[in-house]
Design a protein around this motif. Structure first.
Motif, mmCIF file in Angstrom:
data_model
loop_
_atom_site.group_PDB
_atom_site.id
_atom_site.type_symbol
_atom_site.label_atom_id
_atom_site.label_comp_id
_atom_site.label_asym_id
_atom_site.label_seq_id
_atom_site.Cartn_x
_atom_site.Cartn_y
_atom_site.Cartn_z
ATOM 1 N N VAL A 212 0.873 -1.175 0.000
ATOM 2 C CA VAL A 212 0.000 0.000 0.000
ATOM 3 C C VAL A 212 0.909 1.223 0.000
ATOM 4 C CG1 VAL A 212 -1.793 1.244 1.280
ATOM 5 C CG2 VAL A 212 -1.790 -1.270 1.276
ATOM 6 N N GLY A 213 0.751 2.176 -0.889
ATOM 7 C CA GLY A 213 -0.445 2.467 -1.552
ATOM 8 C C GLY A 213 -0.338 3.698 -2.407
ATOM 9 N N MET A 214 -1.507 4.167 -2.709
ATOM 10 C CA MET A 214 -1.667 5.450 -3.389
ATOM 11 C C MET A 214 -1.411 6.579 -2.382
ATOM 12 S SD MET A 214 -2.323 4.657 -6.483
ATOM 13 C CE MET A 214 -3.155 6.058 -7.247
ATOM 14 N N PRO A 215 -1.148 7.797 -2.871
ATOM 15 C CA PRO A 215 -0.820 8.878 -1.933
ATOM 16 C C PRO A 215 -1.863 9.079 -0.832
ATOM 17 C CG PRO A 215 -0.291 9.549 -4.155
ATOM 18 C CD PRO A 215 -0.987 8.226 -4.276
ATOM 19 N N GLU A 216 -3.148 9.008 -1.201
ATOM 20 C CA GLU A 216 -4.180 9.186 -0.187
ATOM 21 C C GLU A 216 -4.165 8.063 0.842
ATOM 22 O OE1 GLU A 216 -6.247 7.321 -3.851
ATOM 23 O OE2 GLU A 216 -4.623 8.748 -3.416
ATOM 24 N N ASP A 217 -3.736 6.871 0.418
ATOM 25 C CA ASP A 217 -3.638 5.748 1.358
ATOM 26 C C ASP A 217 -2.552 6.001 2.392
ATOM 27 O OD1 ASP A 217 -5.570 4.460 -0.179
ATOM 28 O OD2 ASP A 217 -4.084 3.389 -1.375
ATOM 29 N N LEU A 218 -1.446 6.596 1.957
ATOM 30 C CA LEU A 218 -0.363 6.889 2.896
ATOM 31 C C LEU A 218 -0.839 7.849 3.979
ATOM 32 C CD1 LEU A 218 2.672 7.367 0.456
ATOM 33 C CD2 LEU A 218 1.662 5.260 1.319
ATOM 34 N N VAL A 219 -1.517 8.902 3.561
ATOM 35 C CA VAL A 219 -2.003 9.887 4.526
ATOM 36 C C VAL A 219 -3.005 9.250 5.492
ATOM 37 C CG1 VAL A 219 -3.257 12.068 4.791
ATOM 38 C CG2 VAL A 219 -1.603 11.793 2.923
ATOM 39 N N GLU A 220 -3.960 8.516 4.945
ATOM 40 C CA GLU A 220 -5.008 7.927 5.776
ATOM 41 C C GLU A 220 -4.461 6.853 6.720
ATOM 42 O OE1 GLU A 220 -8.120 8.757 6.261
ATOM 43 O OE2 GLU A 220 -7.920 10.456 4.898
ATOM 44 N N CYS A 221 -3.484 6.091 6.253
ATOM 45 C CA CYS A 221 -2.985 4.992 7.084
ATOM 46 C C CYS A 221 -1.932 5.448 8.083
ATOM 47 C CB CYS A 221 -2.482 3.850 6.207
ATOM 48 S SG CYS A 221 -3.841 3.027 5.320
ATOM 49 N N VAL A 222 -1.218 6.537 7.804
ATOM 50 C CA VAL A 222 -0.399 7.155 8.847
ATOM 51 C C VAL A 222 -1.304 7.610 9.988
ATOM 52 C CG1 VAL A 222 0.939 9.221 9.424
ATOM 53 C CG2 VAL A 222 1.575 7.857 7.432
ATOM 54 N N ALA A 223 -2.455 8.163 9.640
ATOM 55 C CA ALA A 223 -3.400 8.611 10.658
ATOM 56 C C ALA A 223 -3.879 7.453 11.527
ATOM 57 C CB ALA A 223 -4.599 9.288 9.997
ATOM 58 N N ARG A 224 -3.779 6.245 11.011
ATOM 59 C CA ARG A 224 -4.233 5.059 11.741
ATOM 60 C C ARG A 224 -3.084 4.316 12.421
ATOM 61 N NH1 ARG A 224 -7.720 6.548 7.979
ATOM 62 N NH2 ARG A 224 -9.946 5.988 8.174
ATOM 63 N N GLY A 225 -1.851 4.857 12.298
ATOM 64 C CA GLY A 225 -0.745 4.302 13.066
ATOM 65 C C GLY A 225 0.311 3.540 12.313
ATOM 66 N N ILE A 226 0.360 3.658 10.975
ATOM 67 C CA ILE A 226 1.345 2.918 10.173
ATOM 68 C C ILE A 226 2.634 3.728 10.021
ATOM 69 C CG2 ILE A 226 1.815 1.912 7.908
ATOM 70 C CD1 ILE A 226 -0.175 0.327 9.600
ATOM 71 N N ASP A 227 3.770 3.014 10.037
ATOM 72 C CA ASP A 227 5.089 3.646 9.938
ATOM 73 C C ASP A 227 5.795 3.408 8.607
ATOM 74 O OD1 ASP A 227 5.116 4.367 12.833
ATOM 75 O OD2 ASP A 227 5.207 2.188 13.077
ATOM 76 N N MET A 228 5.522 2.271 7.954
ATOM 77 C CA MET A 228 6.270 1.874 6.762
ATOM 78 C C MET A 228 5.301 1.423 5.678
ATOM 79 S SD MET A 228 9.022 -0.446 8.881
ATOM 80 C CE MET A 228 10.064 -0.911 7.483
ATOM 81 N N PHE A 229 5.611 1.831 4.431
ATOM 82 C CA PHE A 229 4.776 1.487 3.288
ATOM 83 C C PHE A 229 5.674 1.065 2.115
ATOM 84 C CE2 PHE A 229 2.677 4.820 5.676
ATOM 85 C CZ PHE A 229 1.337 4.459 5.719
ATOM 86 N N ASP A 230 5.116 0.220 1.247
ATOM 87 C CA ASP A 230 5.734 -0.025 -0.057
ATOM 88 C C ASP A 230 4.633 -0.231 -1.070
ATOM 89 O OD1 ASP A 230 5.775 -3.070 -1.316
ATOM 90 O OD2 ASP A 230 5.290 -3.030 0.819
#
Length: 376
Positions: free
Chosen positions: A253-271
């Motif tokens: 994950v993900g698309m740019p909006e996914d990064l913003v939304e999932c940081v808000a939910r506590g995620i630290d790392m994405f690919d």
């Protein structure tokens, strides 16, 4: 050799720092996908210029080519690829299940799951292979990547409750075998939380995985075709049961909006392959949403791709010129497009980290979403 500290937080959003044998990673972080040990249309210097902190590589693909013998003789992935910063390798589980299915012409799966492991056809030659949890760890120990992932079962969407439940238990048993087989202390193993789209199974998987007391925890089995609201709700469910002091990685994950939304939910790392794959088709991200630069509307548009971006592409070339390169199928189009998309992601993560530090992430989130969705 590894540590993780949370520097600042705002509600569930976290600003952290990962210490690894190959360098420091500021989080939240987006990790470009370098499937074959390289990010497509990039060289390492360009990634350095952008500020990329860590790259992801794929066990399945590297196992098939160049093969484990070559990488072992080279002294590991860092030596073989020339990438000196941190590396994360995934187990290849997703590729086993997704690419092997594509080999079949009679709608039968090219994958067979056993308690011992997974039998699959490779997508190149169609030859049969067998991955066990132990073999996947062994391969990644040869790679020498900083972060490694255990073999897990990637469940399709939609799926039945019964199959998702059995998959959760199998993934946990495979995790135990992975932990037992791991030898190197200079690599950090993440556990992977599964459970498809059933909240109770996600809770069971999260709590059981956390019991293994690993360095970090990943969330798998999302962004596989489900609605975004469902993906976000599953992230919320899982993060509720993950320890606050450990890094959290949302896989694929993900698309740019996914990064913003999932940081808000506590995620630290994405690919995700999105920024690089989409760049090669002419889909480029801007402050006001994504555009397809090959459109006729850009034929005589001599403005920068994104006036708010200071990447090499935006500082030096116009939309009209970029469109020309794509239409002419020039290799430089894919390079310039990828430079921009990865720069867009890198700048977004920088802005997110700064906003969390300042305690203004929620206002940043609202304003960023409003502008990004404005389609100006």
């Amino acid at each position: 050799m590894f540590s993780f500290e949370i520097i600042a937080s705002e509600s569930d959003a976290r600003r952290g720092r990962l210490i690894t044998p190959h360098g420091i990673i500021e989080t939240p972080v987006f990790m470009p996908v370098g499937t074959q040990g390289t990010v497509k249309a990039m060289i390492h210097k360009l990634l350095d210029d952008i500020g990329v902190q860590i790259m992801l590589a794929n066990t399945y693909h590297l196992y098939l080519r160049p093969g484990i013998e070559v990488i072992k003789l080279a002294g590991g992935l860092h030596s073989f690829t020339g990438w000196r910063k941190p590396l994360l390798t995934d187990s290849g589980g997703y590729q086993i299940f997704s690419l092997s299915r594509k080999r079949t012409k009679d709608n039968r799966s090219g994958v067979r799951v056993f308690e011992e492991g997974v039998e699959f056809k490779d997508h190149l030659s169609g030859s049969m292979h067998f991955f066990t949890p132990e073999k996947v760890i062994q391969l990644q120990e040869v790679f020498g990547s900083d972060f490694i992932m255990p073999l897990d079962e990637c469940v399709e969407y939609p799926t039945t409750y019964a199959y998702a439940e059995s998959s959760v238990q199998r993934t946990l048993r495979w995790l135990d075998r992975s932990i037992k087989h791991k030898r190197r202390e200079d690599q950090a193993l993440f556990g992977i939380v599964q459970g498809a789209f059933f909240e109770d199974l996600r809770k069971v998987s999260a709590l059981s995985t956390v019991e293994r007391d690993l360095f970090g925890y990943a969330i798998g089995g999302l962004s596989v075709g489900e609605p975004k609201d469902l993906m976000y709700s599953m992230v919320e469910v899982v993060c509720e049961y993950l320890p606050w002091q450990k890094p959290r990685y949302l896989m694929g994950v993900g698309m740019p909006e996914d990064l913003v939304e999932c940081v808000a939910r506590g995620i630290d790392m994405f690919d995700c392959v999105a920024p690089t794959r989409m760049a090669r088709t002419g889909t480029l991200f801007t402050s006001y949403g994504k555009i397809n630069i090959t459109g006729e509307i850009y034929r005589k548009d001599f403005s920068p791709l994104d006036e708010n971006c200071d990447c090499y592409t935006c500082k030096n070339f116009t939309r009209a010129y970029l469109r020309h390169l794509y239409k002419a199928e020039e290799i430089s189009a894919y390079v310039l497009g990828t430079i921009h998309n990865l720069s867009f992601y890198h700048r977004l993560m920088e802005e997110i980290r700064k906003a969390i530090e300042l305690g203004s992430f929620e206002s940043f989130r609202r304003s960023w979403m409003e502008r990004y969705n404005s389609k100006r």
